[in-house]
Enzyme design. Structure first.
Site, PDB file in Angstrom:
ATOM      1  N   GLY A  72       0.808  -1.223   0.000  1.00  0.00           N
ATOM      2  CA  GLY A  72       0.000   0.000   0.000  1.00  0.00           C
ATOM      3  C   GLY A  72       0.832   1.258   0.000  1.00  0.00           C
ATOM      4  O   GLY A  72       2.031   1.226  -0.316  1.00  0.00           O
TER       5      GLY A  72
ATOM      6  N   LEU B  69       0.420   3.631  -2.118  1.00  0.00           N
ATOM      7  CA  LEU B  69       0.792   3.459  -3.523  1.00  0.00           C
ATOM      8  C   LEU B  69       1.321   4.750  -4.150  1.00  0.00           C
ATOM      9  O   LEU B  69       0.860   5.845  -3.849  1.00  0.00           O
ATOM     10  CB  LEU B  69      -0.403   2.946  -4.326  1.00  0.00           C
ATOM     11  CG  LEU B  69      -1.001   1.614  -3.852  1.00  0.00           C
ATOM     12  CD1 LEU B  69      -2.121   1.177  -4.780  1.00  0.00           C
ATOM     13  CD2 LEU B  69       0.063   0.522  -3.769  1.00  0.00           C
TER      14      LEU B  69
ATOM     15  N   HIS C 245       4.491   1.666  -7.930  1.00  0.00           N
ATOM     16  CA  HIS C 245       3.463   0.617  -7.879  1.00  0.00           C
ATOM     17  C   HIS C 245       2.559   0.695  -9.114  1.00  0.00           C
ATOM     18  O   HIS C 245       2.194  -0.321  -9.695  1.00  0.00           O
ATOM     19  CB  HIS C 245       2.557   0.800  -6.654  1.00  0.00           C
ATOM     20  CG  HIS C 245       3.251   0.684  -5.337  1.00  0.00           C
ATOM     21  ND1 HIS C 245       3.372   1.730  -4.463  1.00  0.00           N
ATOM     22  CD2 HIS C 245       3.849  -0.372  -4.722  1.00  0.00           C
ATOM     23  CE1 HIS C 245       3.989   1.341  -3.370  1.00  0.00           C
ATOM     24  NE2 HIS C 245       4.303   0.062  -3.491  1.00  0.00           N
TER      25      HIS C 245
ATOM     26  N   ARG D 148       8.240   4.891   1.726  1.00  0.00           N
ATOM     27  CA  ARG D 148       8.921   5.509   2.882  1.00  0.00           C
ATOM     28  C   ARG D 148       9.376   6.945   2.612  1.00  0.00           C
ATOM     29  O   ARG D 148       9.748   7.643   3.549  1.00  0.00           O
ATOM     30  CB  ARG D 148      10.122   4.663   3.300  1.00  0.00           C
ATOM     31  CG  ARG D 148       9.733   3.334   3.924  1.00  0.00           C
ATOM     32  CD  ARG D 148      10.951   2.629   4.505  1.00  0.00           C
ATOM     33  NE  ARG D 148      10.588   1.403   5.195  1.00  0.00           N
ATOM     34  CZ  ARG D 148      10.445   0.223   4.609  1.00  0.00           C
ATOM     35  NH1 ARG D 148      10.651   0.096   3.314  1.00  0.00           N
ATOM     36  NH2 ARG D 148      10.104  -0.839   5.309  1.00  0.00           N
TER      37      ARG D 148
HETATM   38  P1  AMP Z   1       6.040  -2.509  -1.614  1.00  0.00           P
HETATM   39  O1  AMP Z   1       4.680  -1.900  -1.468  1.00  0.00           O
HETATM   40  O2  AMP Z   1       7.147  -1.618  -1.179  1.00  0.00           O
HETATM   41  O3  AMP Z   1       6.113  -3.893  -1.017  1.00  0.00           O
HETATM   42  O4  AMP Z   1       6.259  -2.712  -3.188  1.00  0.00           O
HETATM   43  C1  AMP Z   1       5.357  -3.461  -3.959  1.00  0.00           C
HETATM   44  C2  AMP Z   1       5.964  -3.677  -5.328  1.00  0.00           C
HETATM   45  O5  AMP Z   1       6.198  -2.433  -5.967  1.00  0.00           O
HETATM   46  C3  AMP Z   1       7.330  -4.403  -5.257  1.00  0.00           C
HETATM   47  O6  AMP Z   1       7.404  -5.345  -6.314  1.00  0.00           O
HETATM   48  C4  AMP Z   1       8.300  -3.264  -5.445  1.00  0.00           C
HETATM   49  O7  AMP Z   1       9.527  -3.669  -6.002  1.00  0.00           O
HETATM   50  C5  AMP Z   1       7.536  -2.378  -6.415  1.00  0.00           C
HETATM   51  N1  AMP Z   1       8.057  -1.002  -6.366  1.00  0.00           N
HETATM   52  C6  AMP Z   1       8.190  -0.212  -5.275  1.00  0.00           C
HETATM   53  N2  AMP Z   1       8.766   0.968  -5.601  1.00  0.00           N
HETATM   54  C7  AMP Z   1       9.009   0.917  -6.933  1.00  0.00           C
HETATM   55  C8  AMP Z   1       9.604   1.809  -7.867  1.00  0.00           C
HETATM   56  N3  AMP Z   1      10.071   3.008  -7.497  1.00  0.00           N
HETATM   57  N4  AMP Z   1       9.703   1.423  -9.161  1.00  0.00           N
HETATM   58  C9  AMP Z   1       9.242   0.187  -9.540  1.00  0.00           C
HETATM   59  N5  AMP Z   1       8.672  -0.702  -8.711  1.00  0.00           N
HETATM   60  C10 AMP Z   1       8.557  -0.357  -7.421  1.00  0.00           C
END
Ligand code: AMP
Length: 254
Positions: A32, A34, A38, A188
Site C-alpha cells: 500500500g 501506492l 506501484h 517511505r
Molecule cells: P512494496 O509496497 O514496497 O512492497 O512494493 C510493492 C511492489 O512495488 C514491489 O514489487 C516493489 O519492487 C515495487 N516497487 C516499489 N517501488 C518501486 C519503484 N520506485 N519502481 C518500480 N517498482 C517499485
C-alpha cells in the site's frame, strides 16, 4: 469498479466462477501507500492480462524493526482511487489472521543470497517476504505476478523461489521508477523530513557516478547518509542507506 475482496473464500468463489480456465490473471502484491512505482506495475498487468488483482497487506513478518512497522504509511482511500483509475479489477485486503492461520510456524527460507545485502542486517526479513509471497501466489493463483526492480534482491529471490518450488506462475520484473529529481519512488519517502527529502536524490547521483565503491561510500557519508551497504553484484550497484531513521534503497546498472 475495482471490487474489494476481504476474505479468501470470497476470492475463491470469484476465481472459480469467473476466471479459472477463462481469463488470464495478473497480480501485483504491495504493502500500500501506492505511488507511481506501484502504478507502473499495475499498468503493465492491466495491459498484459484480462483481469488484474492488487493486494495491499503490510506484512508484519518481514519487519525486523517494530518501529518501522508501526510507522509504515497507510493510505487506503487514496490507494483505492488510484487502483480504480488504472483499471485494476480487484483489491485484495487480507488480514494477518487470514495470511498466518499457522501463526508463522511454516516459513520459506533461502539459505544463501537472502543473507547478504538487505538480508545481512535485517534478520528474517526475506523469510517474511518469501513466505508471504508464496502464500499470496497460492491464494490468488495468477498467471503473471509483477515485481519491481527497485527491490532487485527481492525480485531475484522470488524468481528463484518460483523456479525452485515449481510454482505455476510467471514472475515478471518491472523497471525502477524515479521521481523527477531522481529519487526512487518509495512508500517511505513520505517519512523523510523536508531537509532530508531534498538530500535524498543524492543517493542516486552518487551510485551513478561510476567512482570506486569506497569513494561512493565516503561521498554518501559526507552528504549525511548512514550507509548500510553499497556493493556491486552482477554488474549492478546496490545500496541501502539511512537519512535520519528512514532507510532508502536504490540500484543502478554499472
Ligand atoms: P512494496 O509496497 O514496497 O512492497 O512494493 C510493492 C511492489 O512495488 C514491489 O514489487 C516493489 O519492487 C515495487 N516497487 C516499489 N517501488 C518501486 C519503484 N520506485 N519502481 C518500480 N517498482 C517499485
Amino acid at each position: 469498479m475495482a471490487k474489494v475482496i476481504e476474505s479468501i473464500s470470497e476470492w475463491n468463489e470469484i476465481y472459480n466462477r469467473e476466471i479459472k480456465g477463462k481469463k488470464s490473471l495478473g497480480f501485483v502484491p504491495t504493502m500500500g501507500a501506492l505511488h507511481k512505482g506501484h502504478i507502473s506495475l499495475i499498468k503493465r498487468s492491466v495491459k498484459e492480462n484480462d483481469i488484474t488483482v492488487c493486494s495491499i497487506f503490510v506484512n508484519p513478518t518481514q519487519f525486523n524493526d517494530k518501529n518501522d512497522l508501526k510507522n509504515y504509511p497507510i493510505t487506503l482511500d487514496a490507494d483505492s482511487i488510484l487502483l480504480e483509475n488504472e483499471g485494476c479489477d480487484y483489491i485484495f485486503l487480507p488480514t494477518k489472521e487470514m495470511i498466518y492461520p499457522d501463526n508463522y510456524r511454516y516459513i520459506v527460507t533461502e539459505t544463501t543470497f537472502s543473507k547478504t545485502l538487505c538480508g545481512a542486517h535485517r534478520e528474517g526479513h526475506f523469510d517474511g517476504v518469501l513466505t508471504v509471497v508464496l502464500k499470496l501466489l497460492n491464494i490468488v493463483r495468477c498467471n503473471n505476478a509483477y515485481f519491481g526492480e527497485k527491490d532487485w534482491q527481492q525480485y531475484n529471490l522470488i524468481k528463484d523461489m518460483a523456479k525452485a518450488l515449481f510454482l505455476d506462475c510467471n514472475i515478471i520484473p518491472c523497471l525502477l521508477i524515479r521521481e523527477p529529481d531522481g529519487l526512487a519512488y518509495s512508500s517511505r519517502n513520505t517519512l523523510l523530513t523536508p531537509e532530508n527529502r531534498l538530500k535524498a536524490p543524492q543517493l542516486y547521483r552518487v551510485i551513478s557516478s561510476n567512482k570506486p565503491l569506497d569513494v561512493m561510500k565516503e561521498d554518501l557519508r559526507n552528504l549525511g547518509f548512514r550507509v548500510d551497504y553499497l556493493e556491486e553484484v552482477e554488474g549492478r550497484i546496490l545500496v541501502a542507506a539511512y537519512l535520519g531513521n528512514v532507510r532508502l534503497i536504490d540500484n543502478v546498472q554499472r
